[in-house]
Design a protein around this motif. Sequence first.
Motif, PDB file in Angstrom:
ATOM      1  N   LYS A 230      31.851  39.876  41.704  1.00 26.10           N
ATOM      2  CA  LYS A 230      31.813  41.320  41.875  1.00 26.10           C
ATOM      3  C   LYS A 230      32.686  41.709  43.062  1.00 26.10           C
ATOM      4  CE  LYS A 230      27.114  41.955  40.063  1.00 26.10           C
ATOM      5  NZ  LYS A 230      25.749  42.463  40.360  1.00 26.10           N
ATOM      6  N   GLY A 231      33.128  42.970  43.056  1.00 25.77           N
ATOM      7  CA  GLY A 231      33.894  43.473  44.190  1.00 25.77           C
ATOM      8  C   GLY A 231      35.095  44.271  43.751  1.00 25.77           C
ATOM      9  N   GLU A 232      35.848  44.726  44.734  1.00 22.84           N
ATOM     10  CA  GLU A 232      37.101  45.410  44.469  1.00 22.84           C
ATOM     11  C   GLU A 232      38.125  44.387  44.007  1.00 22.84           C
ATOM     12  OE1 GLU A 232      37.737  48.634  44.474  1.00 22.84           O
ATOM     13  OE2 GLU A 232      35.610  48.970  44.875  1.00 22.84           O
ATOM     14  N   VAL A 233      38.882  44.742  42.998  1.00 18.95           N
ATOM     15  CA  VAL A 233      39.758  43.770  42.341  1.00 18.95           C
ATOM     16  C   VAL A 233      40.709  43.093  43.319  1.00 18.95           C
ATOM     17  CG1 VAL A 233      41.610  43.486  40.655  1.00 18.95           C
ATOM     18  CG2 VAL A 233      39.631  44.908  40.111  1.00 18.95           C
ATOM     19  N   GLU A 234      41.492  43.897  44.036  1.00 18.40           N
ATOM     20  CA  GLU A 234      42.548  43.307  44.847  1.00 18.40           C
ATOM     21  C   GLU A 234      41.997  42.424  45.965  1.00 18.40           C
ATOM     22  OE1 GLU A 234      42.021  47.612  46.187  1.00 18.40           O
ATOM     23  OE2 GLU A 234      42.002  46.435  44.351  1.00 18.40           O
ATOM     24  N   GLN A 235      40.966  42.896  46.675  1.00 14.62           N
ATOM     25  CA  GLN A 235      40.422  42.115  47.781  1.00 14.62           C
ATOM     26  C   GLN A 235      39.720  40.866  47.281  1.00 14.62           C
ATOM     27  OE1 GLN A 235      41.090  42.942  51.081  1.00 14.62           O
ATOM     28  NE2 GLN A 235      40.414  40.815  51.287  1.00 14.62           N
ATOM     29  N   THR A 236      39.019  40.975  46.158  1.00  8.38           N
ATOM     30  CA  THR A 236      38.332  39.818  45.587  1.00  8.38           C
ATOM     31  C   THR A 236      39.326  38.747  45.169  1.00  8.38           C
ATOM     32  OG1 THR A 236      36.548  41.251  44.795  1.00  8.38           O
ATOM     33  CG2 THR A 236      36.712  39.065  43.821  1.00  8.38           C
ATOM     34  N   LEU A 237      40.420  39.166  44.562  1.00  7.42           N
ATOM     35  CA  LEU A 237      41.450  38.209  44.171  1.00  7.42           C
ATOM     36  C   LEU A 237      42.046  37.503  45.382  1.00  7.42           C
ATOM     37  CD1 LEU A 237      43.358  40.258  41.445  1.00  7.42           C
ATOM     38  CD2 LEU A 237      41.869  38.290  41.058  1.00  7.42           C
ATOM     39  N   LEU A 238      42.385  38.269  46.406  1.00  8.08           N
ATOM     40  CA  LEU A 238      42.977  37.677  47.600  1.00  8.08           C
ATOM     41  C   LEU A 238      42.002  36.732  48.293  1.00  8.08           C
ATOM     42  CD1 LEU A 238      44.865  40.747  49.088  1.00  8.08           C
ATOM     43  CD2 LEU A 238      45.878  38.711  48.059  1.00  8.08           C
ATOM     44  N   ASP A 239      40.744  37.151  48.406  1.00 12.73           N
ATOM     45  CA  ASP A 239      39.741  36.299  49.061  1.00 12.73           C
ATOM     46  C   ASP A 239      39.558  34.992  48.298  1.00 12.73           C
ATOM     47  OD1 ASP A 239      39.384  38.236  50.969  1.00 12.73           O
ATOM     48  OD2 ASP A 239      37.515  39.030  50.123  1.00 12.73           O
ATOM     49  N   TYR A 240      39.487  35.086  46.970  1.00 15.01           N
ATOM     50  CA  TYR A 240      39.290  33.885  46.157  1.00 15.01           C
ATOM     51  C   TYR A 240      40.502  32.962  46.273  1.00 15.01           C
ATOM     52  CZ  TYR A 240      38.082  30.952  42.153  1.00 15.01           C
ATOM     53  OH  TYR A 240      37.771  29.879  41.351  1.00 15.01           O
ATOM     54  N   GLN A 241      41.683  33.541  46.236  1.00 12.30           N
ATOM     55  CA  GLN A 241      42.894  32.736  46.326  1.00 12.30           C
ATOM     56  C   GLN A 241      42.970  31.994  47.658  1.00 12.30           C
ATOM     57  OE1 GLN A 241      46.552  34.965  45.977  1.00 12.30           O
ATOM     58  NE2 GLN A 241      47.809  33.135  45.700  1.00 12.30           N
ATOM     59  N   GLN A 242      42.650  32.684  48.737  1.00 12.74           N
ATOM     60  CA  GLN A 242      42.686  32.053  50.052  1.00 12.74           C
ATOM     61  C   GLN A 242      41.576  31.022  50.207  1.00 12.74           C
ATOM     62  OE1 GLN A 242      42.580  35.354  52.786  1.00 12.74           O
ATOM     63  NE2 GLN A 242      44.613  36.099  52.198  1.00 12.74           N
ATOM     64  N   GLU A 243      40.415  31.326  49.674  1.00 12.21           N
ATOM     65  CA  GLU A 243      39.276  30.408  49.760  1.00 12.21           C
ATOM     66  C   GLU A 243      39.577  29.061  49.112  1.00 12.21           C
ATOM     67  OE1 GLU A 243      34.892  30.155  47.663  1.00 12.21           O
ATOM     68  OE2 GLU A 243      35.637  32.136  48.279  1.00 12.21           O
ATOM     69  N   HIS A 244      40.289  29.097  47.988  1.00 14.38           N
ATOM     70  CA  HIS A 244      40.574  27.873  47.234  1.00 14.38           C
ATOM     71  C   HIS A 244      41.986  27.342  47.482  1.00 14.38           C
ATOM     72  CE1 HIS A 244      36.873  27.902  44.796  1.00 14.38           C
ATOM     73  NE2 HIS A 244      36.960  29.212  44.881  1.00 14.38           N
ATOM     74  N   GLY A 245      42.746  28.014  48.337  1.00 14.36           N
ATOM     75  CA  GLY A 245      44.086  27.550  48.664  1.00 14.36           C
ATOM     76  C   GLY A 245      45.020  27.489  47.474  1.00 14.36           C
ATOM     77  N   LEU A 246      44.979  28.499  46.624  1.00 13.73           N
ATOM     78  CA  LEU A 246      45.779  28.511  45.399  1.00 13.73           C
ATOM     79  C   LEU A 246      47.181  29.049  45.702  1.00 13.73           C
ATOM     80  CD1 LEU A 246      42.999  29.836  43.018  1.00 13.73           C
ATOM     81  CD2 LEU A 246      43.673  27.456  43.456  1.00 13.73           C
ATOM     82  N   ASP A 247      48.176  28.410  45.107  1.00  8.78           N
ATOM     83  CA  ASP A 247      49.565  28.641  45.506  1.00  8.78           C
ATOM     84  C   ASP A 247      50.228  29.839  44.849  1.00  8.78           C
ATOM     85  OD1 ASP A 247      49.513  26.331  47.108  1.00  8.78           O
ATOM     86  OD2 ASP A 247      50.009  25.065  45.388  1.00  8.78           O
ATOM     87  N   LEU A 248      49.676  30.318  43.748  1.00 10.47           N
ATOM     88  CA  LEU A 248      50.367  31.366  42.995  1.00 10.47           C
ATOM     89  C   LEU A 248      49.346  32.214  42.248  1.00 10.47           C
ATOM     90  CD1 LEU A 248      53.693  31.015  41.121  1.00 10.47           C
ATOM     91  CD2 LEU A 248      51.754  31.945  39.848  1.00 10.47           C
ATOM     92  N   LEU A 249      49.595  33.515  42.195  1.00 15.14           N
ATOM     93  CA  LEU A 249      48.715  34.455  41.502  1.00 15.14           C
ATOM     94  C   LEU A 249      49.403  34.956  40.241  1.00 15.14           C
ATOM     95  CD1 LEU A 249      46.213  36.309  41.314  1.00 15.14           C
ATOM     96  CD2 LEU A 249      47.428  37.939  42.792  1.00 15.14           C
ATOM     97  N   VAL A 250      48.682  34.938  39.119  1.00  9.91           N
ATOM     98  CA  VAL A 250      49.204  35.415  37.843  1.00  9.91           C
ATOM     99  C   VAL A 250      48.350  36.580  37.364  1.00  9.91           C
ATOM    100  CG1 VAL A 250      49.819  34.820  35.472  1.00  9.91           C
ATOM    101  CG2 VAL A 250      49.887  33.060  37.255  1.00  9.91           C
ATOM    102  N   MET A 251      49.000  37.669  36.959  1.00 11.97           N
ATOM    103  CA  MET A 251      48.268  38.812  36.417  1.00 11.97           C
ATOM    104  C   MET A 251      49.067  39.461  35.311  1.00 11.97           C
ATOM    105  SD  MET A 251      46.536  40.709  39.700  1.00 11.97           S
ATOM    106  CE  MET A 251      45.432  41.596  38.604  1.00 11.97           C
ATOM    107  N   GLY A 252      48.348  40.057  34.374  1.00 12.06           N
ATOM    108  CA  GLY A 252      48.988  40.892  33.373  1.00 12.06           C
ATOM    109  C   GLY A 252      49.250  42.262  33.955  1.00 12.06           C
ATOM    110  N   ALA A 253      50.404  42.817  33.656  1.00  7.68           N
ATOM    111  CA  ALA A 253      50.777  44.090  34.257  1.00  7.68           C
ATOM    112  C   ALA A 253      50.102  45.281  33.606  1.00  7.68           C
ATOM    113  CB  ALA A 253      52.288  44.273  34.204  1.00  7.68           C
TER     114      ALA A 253
END
Length: 283
Positions: A230-253
């Motif tokens: 749950k959460g705001e999309v952009e912040q949740t994505l960034l937090d999850y990416q940083q938490e797991h040390g993921l190198d690249l983000l993919v999204m549908g436009a």
Amino acid sequence: MNRIIACIDGSSAASAVCDCAIWACRRTGAPLTLLHVLDRGRYPEPGDLSGAIGLGSREQLLDELSKLDEQRGKLALEQGQLMLEAAGARVLAAGLEAPELSQRYGDLVEVLQELAPQIRLLVIGRRGVKSRQQGLHVGSHLESVTRTLQRPMLIVPETFKEPGSLLLAYDASPNAQLAVRMLAASPLFKGLPLHLLMVGKDSEEHREALADAEELLENADFLVTTEIRKGEVEQTLLDYQQEHGLDLLVMGAHGHSRIRQFFLGSTTHHMLRISTTPLLLLR
């Protein structure tokens, strides 16, 4: 739709764009075009200026202005050719075949629209030389490109390292499902750990949608981790990416949930501005 096209300019991101394109070519086997666009706004084509400033005593000034514009355009053309040659040498040094070097005159968005039928993947820096000079976090043309070009775009910050993992934002919309199928069919990320994240309510419907996407990706040889938050999309994505040390983000436009607002509203600019990793947009 079989070429990787990398936009090269004089910005500090040019080397990262080139290295990212090299990596993508190795992964996909697609041919590479290095593209430099001479901005019509900064270097206008020579034309008849007599109607703008008049004749008579102003003829000498008109002639001098015309010669100055011509010289500036010539120097910019030569500089662009040198940048392309340097990028081409970088590609050859990496062990790839010689890329196509293409220099075009005009508006970047219009040039890319013209080239769209042959673009398999566009690699472009987060900001160009003009945006850096103006202190902007995101290139002045980038938002227009992301809104109009109907091709996959890999947006690169000023440094690049080969991705070893990736995060796919998923909202179960038809376009998000298409993004999953595109990833499954592409060799670009095959064999890499992939995290599939849905931002929203933890429901049976969402779990089933994630399970379907997970199965498709696992059948394509991805090692998949799924999660709902749950959460705001952009912040949740960034937090999850940083938490797991993921190198690249993919999204549908394009999507039909808050992901749609994310990409079509001002949050697009916000994400591009604060992201420190490459961002792949799938149209």
